[in-house]
Design an enzyme around this catalytic site. Structure first.
Site, PDB file in Angstrom:
ATOM      1  N   TYR A 147     108.189  23.277  65.378  1.00  0.00           N
ATOM      2  CA  TYR A 147     107.212  23.922  66.264  1.00  0.00           C
ATOM      3  C   TYR A 147     107.562  23.757  67.742  1.00  0.00           C
ATOM      4  O   TYR A 147     107.476  24.711  68.526  1.00  0.00           O
ATOM      5  CB  TYR A 147     105.811  23.349  66.023  1.00  0.00           C
ATOM      6  N   HIS A 263      90.140  22.381  55.230  1.00  0.00           N
ATOM      7  CA  HIS A 263      89.266  23.343  54.553  1.00  0.00           C
ATOM      8  C   HIS A 263      87.853  22.797  54.353  1.00  0.00           C
ATOM      9  O   HIS A 263      86.862  23.443  54.719  1.00  0.00           O
ATOM     10  CB  HIS A 263      89.835  23.716  53.181  1.00  0.00           C
ATOM     11  N   ARG A 365      89.188  26.365  38.379  1.00  0.00           N
ATOM     12  CA  ARG A 365      89.411  26.791  39.762  1.00  0.00           C
ATOM     13  C   ARG A 365      88.051  27.040  40.390  1.00  0.00           C
ATOM     14  O   ARG A 365      87.279  27.866  39.918  1.00  0.00           O
ATOM     15  CB  ARG A 365      90.241  28.075  39.795  1.00  0.00           C
ATOM     16  N   THR A 402      70.428  29.889  43.519  1.00  0.00           N
ATOM     17  CA  THR A 402      69.523  28.761  43.680  1.00  0.00           C
ATOM     18  C   THR A 402      69.069  28.274  42.316  1.00  0.00           C
ATOM     19  O   THR A 402      68.533  29.057  41.523  1.00  0.00           O
ATOM     20  CB  THR A 402      68.284  29.160  44.509  1.00  0.00           C
ATOM     21  N   LYS A 403      69.305  27.016  42.035  1.00  0.00           N
ATOM     22  CA  LYS A 403      68.772  26.406  40.820  1.00  0.00           C
ATOM     23  C   LYS A 403      67.319  26.025  41.077  1.00  0.00           C
ATOM     24  O   LYS A 403      67.010  25.348  42.058  1.00  0.00           O
ATOM     25  CB  LYS A 403      69.566  25.153  40.461  1.00  0.00           C
ATOM     26  N   LEU A 422      72.639  35.693  43.300  1.00  0.00           N
ATOM     27  CA  LEU A 422      73.313  36.813  43.968  1.00  0.00           C
ATOM     28  C   LEU A 422      74.806  36.655  43.698  1.00  0.00           C
ATOM     29  O   LEU A 422      75.497  35.895  44.372  1.00  0.00           O
ATOM     30  CB  LEU A 422      73.042  36.813  45.479  1.00  0.00           C
ATOM     31  N   THR A 423      75.283  37.318  42.661  1.00  0.00           N
ATOM     32  CA  THR A 423      76.713  37.337  42.370  1.00  0.00           C
ATOM     33  C   THR A 423      77.303  38.578  43.028  1.00  0.00           C
ATOM     34  O   THR A 423      76.877  39.694  42.735  1.00  0.00           O
ATOM     35  CB  THR A 423      76.971  37.367  40.854  1.00  0.00           C
TER      36      THR A 423
END
Length: 515
Positions: A147, A263, A365, A402-403, A422-423
């Site tokens: 770099y 991340h 995953r 939401t569970k 909401l998928t």
């Protein structure tokens, strides 16, 4: 009801650009040169070239854009094409556009530390200029070891004199606080902060970007988003595969440097930050830095490290452990799994554990943010109720659900776990979501830095993890073995339970949608 017409990728990205940048963030008439430093490498062929092709195909790049590859290897554009085109996913109908794309590609071979090579590169780029203004965007798809030499030569020799210059830097941004500061100070001595784009591709993910909208555009979440209602926050990153013959590179960094310090910590910031004054780049990043400053260094008592071993019943790669990878040093103690507990020591989050988990060769995953709420006060259902949870699933199959507890259908008055779901694949089934790299590279062309890491963010992130990393490097603790394809070390589950997470194991999610 009329059938919903599917939006093309071009329309989706076009709407995105129009909404974010009002359609005029860069001048279409200007010459733009996108230079890929390290064009012969894996990242270039698998991600960068395909991304630039997708943006070009969909008409999202300025009209007068050229792509220049630069690397030490003596290659031609045809060589680059053979390496990268399998990742383009081009259809037969797109062949004419593909030919047009490669006609705008060129390649220059040169050394990374040789001034004469950069003079040759600069002359090549000058010959491409056609408009009054010429802008240059350098993507450093290179190992961090080069770099300093590369950025110094770019600044001294290859800067446009008639337009803007921007530089994209890939992680890892150093190995610890000292090396990161050294790299940041070097790059900052050559370029202004508004020219530097430190890319974390997770910030380009749809659901990661959705966190701000979910939090600050819905009144229902505001009053409950705090320590009075939330028991713990779990941020998870799981991969179902191991190093697959690339363990030599991974072994230099380990899972904390590779995933957790960047991340997962970025996702933590978006969950924990206060509402920014605006959605402007610096306003958002100011709030993220405030969160990081409230996090103390990680304590070793709150960390579990693991390393996968082969599954005796596994086949192929699953039968091999990390140490069976021929590229991994013999007897390596590098962790392929880590769980750590952090605390944000401010009024909103005091005492709430933020549990970060990441690992390779696990059972699935998955990347998600899970907020587990506190128990309902005054239990009248005789301990039949489980904790509510809000889950933002980043991958696979983006979703928010939401569970919650509902009455089980039937004659009896019994509560049962269910969900509000909401998928994305169902609600937005006709919408094709842009790839994370597409969003981020388009952001760089448009000059938006909201989804990139600022130098003070980077400094605070390394401050949190550097003492732990130095202790691991110095003492080389033996990681806990876990079987390829498992959930990871059971000690990680015990750590989560100790700090307050309740895993009941009774919830059965029923997917009502066929994805």
């Amino acid at each position: 009801m009329a059938e919903q017409v599917a939006l093309s990728r071009t329309q989706v990205c076009g709407i995105l650009r129009e909404e974010l940048y009002q359609g005029d963030a860069f001048h279409q008439a200007d010459t733009h040169i996108f230079i890929i430093m390290g064009a012969s490498g894996d990242l270039a062929k698998k991600k960068i070239y395909p991304t630039i092709w997708w943006l070009f195909r969909d008409g999202l790049l300025p009209e007068d854009t050229f792509i220049v590859g630069y690397a030490r290897s003596r290659l031609t554009v045809d060589d680059i094409r053979k390496q990268s085109e399998p990742f383009f996913k081009a259809t037969p109908e797109e062949r004419p556009k593909l030919e047009e794309f490669f006609a705008r590609n060129s390649y220059v071979a040169g050394q990374y530390d040789d001034a004469a090579s950069y003079k040759h590169l600069n002359s090549h780029m000058n010959a491409l200029h056609q408009g009054m203004q010429a802008n240059r965007l350098f993507y450093l798809a290179l190992p961090p070891t080069v770099y300093e030499a590369v950025t110094k030569n770019i600044q001294e020799t290859c800067m446009s004199q008639t337009g803007w210059n921007r530089i994209i830097v890939e992680k890892p941004f150093g190995r610890d606080l000292q090396s990161s500061n050294q790299l940041s100070n070097h790059i900052s001595s050559l370029f202004r902060e508004d020219q530097i784009y430190r890319i974390d591709h997770y910030l380009g993910k749809e659901m990661v970007q959705n966190l701000m909208v979910l939090r600050f555009a819905n009144r229902i979440f505001g009053p409950i988003w705090n320590r009075d209602n939330i028991a713990c926050v779990i941020l998870t990153f799981k991969e179902p595969f191991g190093t697959e013959g690339r363990g030599g590179y991974f072994d230099e960094f380990g899972i904390i440097r590779d995933v957790m310090q960047n991340h997962l910590l970025q996702m933590l910031c978006l969950v924990a930050m206060e509402k920014p004054a605006t959605t402007g780049s610096d306003d958002v990043r100011d709030e993220k830095v405030k969160v990081l400053k409230c996090i103390s260094e990680v304590e070793t008592d709150n960390v579990v490290l693991g390393q996968y071993v082969g599954n005796p019943n596994g086949e192929g790669e699953a039968a091999n452990g990390y140490l069976d990878d021929p590229t991994v040093p013999h007897g390596s103690t590098t962790a392929t799994f880590a769980a750590a507990v952090l605390y944000v020591e401010n009024e909103r989050w005091d005492g709430v554990p933020f549990i970060l988990r990441c690992g390779k060769a696990l059972n699935e995953r998955k990347a998600e943010v899970r907020l587990q709420f506190r128990d309902v006060a005054g239990d009248i259902f005789h301990q039949q109720c489980k904790r509510n949870e809000l889950v933002i699933r980043v991958q696979p199959n983006e979703a928010v659900y939401t569970k919650m507890m509902t009455k089980k259908p039937g004659m009896f008055f019994n509560p049962e776990e269910s969900e509000l779901d909401l998928t994305y694949g169902n609600r937005y089934k006709n919408v094709k979501l842009p790839d994370a790299y597409e969003r981020l590279i388009l952001d760089v062309f448009c000059g938006s830095q909201m989804h990139f890491v600022r130098s003070d963010e980077l400094r605070e992130a390394w401050r949190i993890f550097t003492p732990l990393l130095h202790k691991i490097d110095r003492e080389k603790p033996q990681p806990i073995p876990y079987v390829y394809g498992s959930r990871g070390p059971t000690e990680a589950d015990e750590l989560m339970k100790r700090v307050g997470f309740q895993y009941e194991g009774t919830y059965k999610w029923v997917n009502p949608h066929k994805l």
